[in-house]
Design a protein around this motif. Structure first.
Motif, PDB file in Angstrom:
ATOM      1  N   GLN A 133      -8.136  12.463 -52.311  1.00 23.09           N
ATOM      2  CA  GLN A 133      -7.084  11.618 -51.741  1.00 23.09           C
ATOM      3  C   GLN A 133      -6.083  11.207 -52.817  1.00 23.09           C
ATOM      4  O   GLN A 133      -6.427  10.440 -53.716  1.00 23.09           O
ATOM      5  N   TYR A 135      -3.374   9.001 -53.177  1.00 17.83           N
ATOM      6  CA  TYR A 135      -2.568   7.857 -52.721  1.00 17.83           C
ATOM      7  C   TYR A 135      -2.117   7.009 -53.919  1.00 17.83           C
ATOM      8  O   TYR A 135      -0.943   6.915 -54.214  1.00 17.83           O
ATOM      9  N   SER A 136      -3.095   6.382 -54.610  1.00 14.53           N
ATOM     10  CA  SER A 136      -2.764   5.373 -55.628  1.00 14.53           C
ATOM     11  C   SER A 136      -2.043   5.978 -56.823  1.00 14.53           C
ATOM     12  O   SER A 136      -2.308   7.121 -57.227  1.00 14.53           O
ATOM     13  N   GLY A 141      -0.704   0.460 -55.968  1.00 11.55           N
ATOM     14  CA  GLY A 141      -2.082   0.341 -55.475  1.00 11.55           C
ATOM     15  C   GLY A 141      -2.041  -0.419 -54.168  1.00 11.55           C
ATOM     16  O   GLY A 141      -1.830   0.150 -53.095  1.00 11.55           O
ATOM     17  N   SER A 142      -2.158  -1.754 -54.259  1.00  6.45           N
ATOM     18  CA  SER A 142      -2.020  -2.578 -53.051  1.00  6.45           C
ATOM     19  C   SER A 142      -0.641  -2.369 -52.437  1.00  6.45           C
ATOM     20  O   SER A 142      -0.489  -2.295 -51.217  1.00  6.45           O
ATOM     21  N   TRP A 166      -6.963   6.971 -60.079  1.00  9.60           N
ATOM     22  CA  TRP A 166      -8.181   6.625 -59.333  1.00  9.60           C
ATOM     23  C   TRP A 166      -8.485   7.677 -58.271  1.00  9.60           C
ATOM     24  O   TRP A 166      -9.081   7.364 -57.239  1.00  9.60           O
ATOM     25  N   SER A 168     -10.596   9.883 -56.642  1.00  9.42           N
ATOM     26  CA  SER A 168     -12.041  10.149 -56.711  1.00  9.42           C
ATOM     27  C   SER A 168     -12.305  11.653 -56.608  1.00  9.42           C
ATOM     28  O   SER A 168     -11.805  12.304 -55.691  1.00  9.42           O
ATOM     29  N   PHE A 218     -13.754   9.041 -61.041  1.00  6.31           N
ATOM     30  CA  PHE A 218     -12.292   8.915 -60.996  1.00  6.31           C
ATOM     31  C   PHE A 218     -11.578   9.865 -61.924  1.00  6.31           C
ATOM     32  O   PHE A 218     -12.061  10.162 -63.001  1.00  6.31           O
ATOM     33  N   THR A 378      -7.958  -3.604 -51.314  1.00 14.29           N
ATOM     34  CA  THR A 378      -8.835  -4.687 -51.797  1.00 14.29           C
ATOM     35  C   THR A 378      -9.165  -5.687 -50.691  1.00 14.29           C
ATOM     36  O   THR A 378      -8.483  -5.746 -49.661  1.00 14.29           O
ATOM     37  N   GLU A 380      -8.691  -8.861 -50.794  1.00 15.66           N
ATOM     38  CA  GLU A 380      -7.566  -9.797 -50.606  1.00 15.66           C
ATOM     39  C   GLU A 380      -6.545  -9.192 -49.640  1.00 15.66           C
ATOM     40  O   GLU A 380      -6.017  -9.877 -48.766  1.00 15.66           O
ATOM     41  N   ASN A 384      -5.323 -10.506 -45.972  1.00 15.49           N
ATOM     42  CA  ASN A 384      -3.910 -10.659 -45.587  1.00 15.49           C
ATOM     43  C   ASN A 384      -3.656  -9.986 -44.239  1.00 15.49           C
ATOM     44  O   ASN A 384      -2.978 -10.542 -43.373  1.00 15.49           O
TER      45      ASN A 384
END
Ligand SMILES: Cc1cc2nc3c(=O)[nH]c(=O)nc-3n(C[C@H](O)[C@H](O)[C@H](O)COP(=O)(O)OP(=O)(O)OC[C@H]3O[C@@H](n4cnc5c(N)ncnc54)[C@H](O)[C@@H]3O)c2cc1C
Length: 396
Positions: A133, A135-136, A141-142, A166, A168, A218, A378, A380, A384
């Motif tokens: 994947q 993405y980041s 990231g977030s 990151w 994987s 990673f 994450t 957090e 949200n």
């Protein structure tokens, strides 16, 4: 299942087939990461692993609910649940761990064109191609939509340049599903596209990132003038954010499911093996026993919640953001499970290698569980999403 076959007939058929076809070695608890079968071009599988993957792949039961024409089992959600229950009852290992099945497949089924589905889904279901994947990024990231990897339009293909982080198992994967920026003038969510390409393409390189756990799934992944043919664009150019978000709901539900994933032995029994039993056969530590009982009640409730989510999804009534709630709570449960195992194991559980690491408590697994509240977005960020989209709290 035919129109006249009941779910109980199906259960009996599944059980008989599993008993006849699941090799005995594939019914033993896993003891190391080598026991996980990720498939792919370079997979190094034991004989029983290969046989089990082949047999399950032929029935389409590695991807039970995917349509048969794409290599799936064509099962209804109820039948797939029966299959999962019977596999658990017989201690059958999962034949295949796969980002293709958990994440890309659902996105291709919804957004892919017919040629893409026919090209990729059967190979995923048979475990022939392993996906990673992309993405980041170092600055995304977030805030994933801030991603900067560029894909320049060159007529019949894109030229991709940039860096992911990151990623994987990027060093072991055959193909990548990747978010790239195709329009830098558009608003940040609108200029993103979702593309697929072979990790063996010229210009792709990976560099492992070492971790405190001593293992390194990673990688940093670099793209230097990578050519990606346009027929590997999924959905519309500039429409990648919708594909990305949809895929993330599947990733989050999948990560959440680790909360309900019971080891072959119930947690209470694993702990009793470590701590010992009192005269009546109970775990010989009342405080730990109470914490484990509380955990097991929460885990059972979570399993029921997952089932309800499955039913609501089937009826098209699941809240689109509910996977964030599952991801958040599932991650918390899994971390609690590992904390309890470590408490039961005492100082022996801190052993990095050796016997204790294989008897329930493993320091490596305990450390790994901490990452559950980061991967896939994450905790957090999930809170949200829950506040804003599910609870619709003012100001969220
Ligand atoms: C085990 C694991 C596997 C992974 N595998 C992959 C993979 O295969 N492919 C891939 O692309 N990525 C992968 N990731 C990366 C993962 O998606 C990101 O780490 C994650 O999205 C967080 O991004 P970040 O690390 O940049 O942290 P940041 O976004 O920099 O966040 C740092 C901290 O700030 C907090 N924060 C940020 N924004 C907010 C906000 N708006 N409100 C409140 N708090 C906030 C975060 O919660 C966090 O605590 C993996 C991560 C892990 C841990």
């Amino acid at each position: 299942m035919s129109g006249t076959t009941t779910l109980e007939d199906f259960r009996a058929e599944v059980r008989a087939w599993l008993e006849a076809n699941c090799p005995p070695e594939m019914r033993q608890p896993m003891t190391s990461e080598d026991d996980i079968c990720w498939g792919g071009r370079n997979a190094r599988l034991s004989g029983p692993q290969r046989l089990w993957l082949q047999r399950m792949g032929e029935r389409g039961w590695t991807a039970p609910t995917w349509p048969r024409e794409y290599g799936g089992g064509g099962l209804s959600a109820d039948e797939a649940r029966v299959l999962a229950q019977e596999m658990r009852a017989l201690n059958c290992r999962s034949p295949l761990a796969s980002f293709g099945i958990w994440m890309l497949g659902p996105a291709l089924l919804k957004f892919g064109n017919e040629a893409q589905k026919l090209e990729h889904l059967p190979k995923i279901a048979r475990g022939e191609i392993r996906w990673c994947q992309g993405y980041s990024e170092p600055n995304a990231g977030s805030d994933l939509a801030a991603l900067a990897t560029r894909a320049e339009d060159r007529g019949d293909h894109y030229l991709v340049n940039g860096q992911k982080i990151w990623t994987s198992y990027a060093d072991k994967a055959d193909w990548i599903f990747c978010l790239v920026r195709t329009d830098s003038a558009a608003k940040k969510h609108n200029g993103i596209s979702f593309v697929l390409f072979d990790m063996a393409s010229p210009g792709v390189s990976t560099k492992p990132i070492a971790l405190i756990s001593g293992k390194s799934p990673f990688c940093e992944t670099f793209f230097d003038n990578v050519r990606v043919d346009k027929h590997h664009l999924v959905g519309q150019a500039g429409g990648g954010w919708d594909v990305a978000k949809y895929l993330l709901t599947h990733e989050r539900a999948m990560i959440g499911a680790i909360g309900e994933r019971s080891a072959a032995k119930p947690l209470g029994q694993q702990a009793a093996d470590q701590v010992g039993r009192d005269a009546s056969g109970r775990l010989d530590d009342p405080m730990l026993r109470a914490r484990i009982a509380e955990f097991e009640v929460d885990e059972s409730a979570f399993r029921l919640l997952m089932e309800r989510f499955g039913d609501l999804s089937k009826a098209g009534q699941a809240h689109p953001a509910f996977s964030s709630a599952l991801k958040y709570y599932g991650a918390e449960l899994n971390k609690r499970r590992h904390e309890l195992l470590m408490s039961a194991g005492g100082s022996d559980a801190l052993e990095w290698e050796g016997a204790a690491a294989n008897e329930g408590a493993s320091a490596r697994d305990w450390l790994r569980s901490k990452a559950n509240s980061i991967e896939g977005g994450t905790s957090e960020v999930q809170l949200n999403v829950i506040a804003k989209r599910i609870l619709e709290l003012p100001g969220a």
